[in-house]
Design a protein around this motif. Structure first.
Motif, mmCIF file in Angstrom:
data_model
loop_
_atom_site.group_PDB
_atom_site.id
_atom_site.type_symbol
_atom_site.label_atom_id
_atom_site.label_comp_id
_atom_site.label_asym_id
_atom_site.label_seq_id
_atom_site.Cartn_x
_atom_site.Cartn_y
_atom_site.Cartn_z
ATOM 1 N N LEU A 128 39.929 18.549 -24.141
ATOM 2 C CA LEU A 128 40.033 17.868 -25.425
ATOM 3 C C LEU A 128 40.725 16.525 -25.305
ATOM 4 N N LYS A 129 40.945 16.098 -24.082
ATOM 5 C CA LYS A 129 41.535 14.799 -23.801
ATOM 6 C C LYS A 129 42.842 14.605 -24.556
ATOM 7 N N MET A 130 43.732 15.558 -24.404
ATOM 8 C CA MET A 130 45.028 15.429 -25.071
ATOM 9 C C MET A 130 46.012 14.719 -24.161
ATOM 10 N N ASN A 131 47.156 14.372 -24.747
ATOM 11 C CA ASN A 131 48.157 13.679 -23.957
ATOM 12 C C ASN A 131 48.963 14.626 -23.093
ATOM 13 N N SER A 132 49.134 15.820 -23.572
ATOM 14 C CA SER A 132 49.941 16.771 -22.815
ATOM 15 C C SER A 132 49.569 18.160 -23.289
ATOM 16 N N ARG A 136 51.707 20.513 -23.800
ATOM 17 C CA ARG A 136 52.861 21.173 -24.420
ATOM 18 C C ARG A 136 52.615 21.714 -25.825
ATOM 19 N N PRO A 137 51.972 20.941 -26.698
ATOM 20 C CA PRO A 137 51.779 21.482 -28.046
ATOM 21 C C PRO A 137 50.893 22.723 -28.059
ATOM 22 N N LEU A 138 50.179 22.959 -26.953
ATOM 23 C CA LEU A 138 49.284 24.106 -26.942
ATOM 24 C C LEU A 138 49.993 25.409 -26.566
ATOM 25 N N PRO A 187 50.697 28.109 -29.601
ATOM 26 C CA PRO A 187 49.472 28.684 -30.185
ATOM 27 C C PRO A 187 48.677 29.512 -29.182
#
Lengths: 403, 372, 75
Positions: free
Chosen positions: B299-303, B305-307, B310
């Motif tokens: 998903l081309k995220m920056n990191s 960590r937020p995942l 969840p």
């Protein structure tokens, strides 16, 4: 986040971990447990009666001036349709939940053994609290619960006496067999071996056995004694082996560590040889499509006792005794094999030896093995050596006779 | 690059070793002896032998794109749509694997040690540790693996040595009774657990220093792990007998129960269970890490960590839902898992590799000439 | 169980999301929030005893024929 919050969180996490460590739902407080040292299973009609010997923890602790007024163990009983049910039914009489991880002995009543023991064992092997290292014995001509009710003078917990007596007698005398749950299930599953269990009796007056009176005289009125081996065919008890035959069984299985063999002297009287080491080998062979077994035993012994006037100092004395010893052991083994064939029960694992030798022939034979076993030729070879004669070489008896 | 950590080849082998021991050591001896009876150990050897070429293949694939993870080059090679779908398949494999491994540990604890504890609590507490591990990053995971390795090895050594007196050579005979077909069928369980699951390591490949040493490190770790598996299976047959091993849910634990040295060293099986906890923990951490990293890259995220939280919640839910009872699991693990793992662990990477060969945009290949 | 999980979700919102918002990483924030919402919904459904589908069932359905074929060839 600043460091105090960090530290606080870490401490909280540690505390939470500590909460989880002893286990909330599965906690077992020591004062909520009743430790079971022995179980006894009997048949009661077509139901089971379970007896359990529980340790009376308060009495076990060392007290001044023993000879207690309160028995050190208590036996509770309950009846149910299946094993598990009966054990749970026990909670109606026992004050606390039974903790069976320390189980040392399981006694099966003779009636139940004759009816078949396979069904009971499944419940035992599934339970996560039970281990497989307890010994299983059969109560001979008695019910298991009667066996569990006999108090013993030297050991506070009678189960301990049963346990260590079984170990000691198998190692040093060779007429019993130490069978634990693992071994028993293994034998039941293996079509090439039938199980064998040690038998226990009460010698003396069992009515007094369960009371204090049993502990108050130097010679107790009732004692627990191991007597003979129970022979099973599949999972049903079919007969008993007497002492000599039990020795033969242990010779063949190689589980004999030490025992005494009596030999006749040339001029009358007897002498006894103490065996200290045996090594055995059971080998299966197929000859012309028919199975055959070779049993080989190497034994080493010392002269234990000379009750006759025999001169041991001559070069021919020892080899002659060795030959007699080998013959005596062979006879013992052959007598046991004959008896097992009478019972049509391959208790030695000869079938398993055939399986190991040639599995194709075995798959032909295995379903009728109890018939095949009766006609199985078994060649027994014993090679016994006498090494030492104890601290004395010549017996003083010989000198005594001369003069 | 989302992950900035770097691990060295030695740590990589240690991770591979712990991963291959992971849940395999709990489940596999039972499956092996159920299929091949006392020849289970031969099946294990066949399985390990088949695993080595598989790992060589993974190495070949990983070396074509030494700075990208599996999901990154899948997307690059197969195009935006197909690549993303295949990447999603990989991601769901990793996530499902995490849930299954977690459930393994939970089952173990609730069957053996604490049966009345609800399995969710065990999972939850373990997930907290996993989440912390993943949050701290790959380097920390690798370093803690280095710290725990001696313990695992020492306990394994004790397990094997203390059981020596209880070995009965007769129990392994007759050898080769089961025949080749059954032995191969048994080896499927070893190939699928853990070798096909090692595709997870293609997500970590780019972060291992010295690109030419990666393959050797991975094979070394997996080979040692495989040898331990063979040894434990042999020990199970020697000490317990094949029938017992096939019937017990966790035969290696029953094996540990049998340790009895003199009168004082007995009933120490829970200490030996530490081996299982540690190895499964690392397997779980790596699977979960791979899934998070994969999703973040997809998903081309920056990191990633937020995942963490969840996905941890999703893993928790899946691990509870995933099978209603142990029988379902045994059937699934022996009949269905090998084929699912074969697809995601072999066929899909094969597809990616083929695409890589065709388009020859492999970074090592395109150094000297412009992309075709 | 649900309550602990929802509490954990709330913590995440409080700590992580504020940070993400401040850094203007909206994409990460939204993806994470979707997943979080999805997971929370699953837990709420489960605590209401709604049966949650089992992924292993789906996989089993897909691979059953292949499994039967290959395993019977190897028996």
């Amino acid at each position: 986040m600043n460091t105090t919050l960090n530290k606080g969180l870490k401490l909280l996490l540690l505390a939470a971990a500590l909460l989880a460590l002893p286990g909330c739902w599965n906690r077992k407080e020591l004062n909520e447990l009743s430790i079971a040292t022995a179980f006894g299973f009997d048949a009661r009609g077509d139901r089971y009666r379970v007896s359990v010997q529980l340790v009376n923890a308060g009495e076990i602790a060392d007290k001044q001036g023993g000879g207690g007024r309160v028995p050190v163990v208590t036996v509770q009983q309950a009846t149910g349709n299946t094993l598990f049910e009966s054990i749970r039914a026990l909670t109606t009489t026992t004050p606390r939940k039974i903790y069976s991880s320390h189980l040392r002995i399981l006694v099966i009543g003779e009636d139940l053994a004759r009816a078949g023991i396979a069904k009971l064992l499944d419940g035992l092997s599934r339970d996560h609290e039970l281990r497989t290292d307890f010994y299983i014995i059969v109560a001979r001509e008695r019910t298991a619960s009667e066996i569990l009710q006999v108090l013993t003078p030297l050991e506070k917990i009678p189960t301990d006496k049963m346990f260590s007596s079984l170990q000691a007698s198998q190692r040093n005398w060779g007429i019993t067999a130490r069978v634990d749950l693992h071994q028993l299930i293994y034998d039941l599953v293996d079509k090439g071996k039938d199980p064998v269990l040690a038998g226990i009796v009460i010698e003396g007056n069992e009515n007094i056995g369960g009371t204090d009176a049993n502990l108050q005289t130097v010679r107790p009125p009732a004692t627990l004694k191991y007597h003979g081996l129970a022979v099973f065919r599949k999972d049903k008890l079919v007969g008993w082996l007497d002492d000599e035959q039990s020795k033969g069984y242990n010779y063949i299985r190689g589980s004999l560590k030490s025992t005494i063999v009596r030999l006749p002297c040339p001029k009358g009287g007897e002498l006894a040889v103490e065996l200290i080491r045996t090594s055995h080998r059971i080998k299966g062979k197929i000859r012309d499509g028919k199975p055959e077994i070779d049993v080989r035993l190497n034994a080493e012994g010392n002269i234990g006792e000379v009750e006759c006037a025999m001169n041991l100092n001559t070069p021919r004395a020892i080899p002659r005794l060795e030959k007699e010893l080998s013959d005596a052991i062979e006879e013992s083994m052959e007598a046991t094999i004959a008896r097992a064939k009478d019972y049509k029960s391959d208790i030695f694992g000869f079938g398993a030896a055939i399986h190991r030798a040639d599995f194709r022939t075995w798959s032909r034979l295995k379903d009728r093995w109890d018939e095949e076993f009766v006609h199985l030729p078994v060649h027994v070879t014993v090679n016994a050596k006498i090494r030492r004669t104890g601290s004395v070489v010549e017996s003083f008896l010989e000198r005594m006779e001369d003069s | 690059m989302i992950e900035k950590g770097k691990i060295n080849a030695r740590q990589f082998s240690i991770l591979t070793l712990l991963f291959s021991l992971g849940s395999a050591i709990l489940i596999v001896p039972s499956a092996l002896t159920a299929a091949a009876m006392q020849d289970g150990w031969i099946s294990a050897i066949v399985g390990v032998a088949a695993g080595i070429p598989l790992l060589a293949f993974y190495n070949a694939l990983g070396s074509r794109h030494p700075d990208l993870t599996l999901i990154e080059y899948t997307e690059r090679l197969l195009g935006k749509w197909v690549g993303k779908i295949v990447g999603l398949l990989f991601f769901s494999f990793f996530l499902l694997l995490s849930a299954l491994v977690l459930r393994n540990v939970g089952d173990f604890i609730t069957t053996i040690v604490m049966p009345e504890t609800p399995i969710e609590s065990v999972h939850f507490i373990l997930l907290i540790a996993i989440a912390m591990g993943v949050g701290l990053g790959l380097e920390v995971i690798a370093r803690s693996a280095e710290i725990f390795l001696p313990w695992v090895l020492m306990l394994l050594f004790f397990l094997i040595v203390f059981l020596f007196p209880q070995i009965e050579m007769d129990r392994i005979q007759p050898v080769f009774e089961s025949g080749v077909k059954t032995i191969v069928r048994g080896s499927l369980s070893v190939i699928s657990i853990p070798y096909l699951e090692l595709v997870v390591f293609l997500m970590i490949y780019p972060y291992v220093g010295k690109p030419d040493r990666r393959g050797a490190a991975m094979i070394k770790g997996a080979l040692i792990g495989g040898t331990v598996l063979v040894l434990i299976t042999m020990l199970c047959v020697f000490v317990l007998g094949w029938d017992f091993t096939s019937r017990h849910t966790f035969p290696s634990y029953t094996l540990a129960k049998k340790i009895q040295v003199g009168e004082f060293l007995q009933r120490i099986e829970v200490l030996v269970a530490i081996i299982w906890f540690l190895t499964i923990f690392f397997k779980l951490v790596l699977c979960f890490y791979a899934s998070l990293l994969g999703l973040a890259q997809l998903l081309k995220m920056n990191s990633y960590r937020p995942l963490i939280v969840p996905c941890a919640m999703i893993v928790l839910m899946v691990s509870i839902v995933v099978y209603p009872n142990i029988v379902y699991f045994r059937i699934f693990a022996s009949e269905i898992w090998p084929f699912y793992a074969l697809t995601t662990g072999f066929l899909l990477p094969l597809l990616v590799w083929a695409a890589s060969l065709i388009s020859s945009t492999g970074d090592t290949a395109s150094k000297s000439r412009p992309p075709a | 169980m649900v309550w602990i999980v929802l509490a954990a979700a709330a913590c995440v919102v409080r700590f992580e999301y504020v940070r993400l918002y401040r850094r203007k990483q909206f994409k990460d924030l939204s993806i994470s929030a979707c997943l979080l919402g999805f997971a929370a919904t699953l837990f709420i459904l489960r605590s209401a005893h709604v049966p949650i589908p089992d992924p292993l069932d789906w996989i089993g359905a897909v691979y059953k024929p292949a499994s039967k074929f290959i395993l019977s060839a190897l028996s």
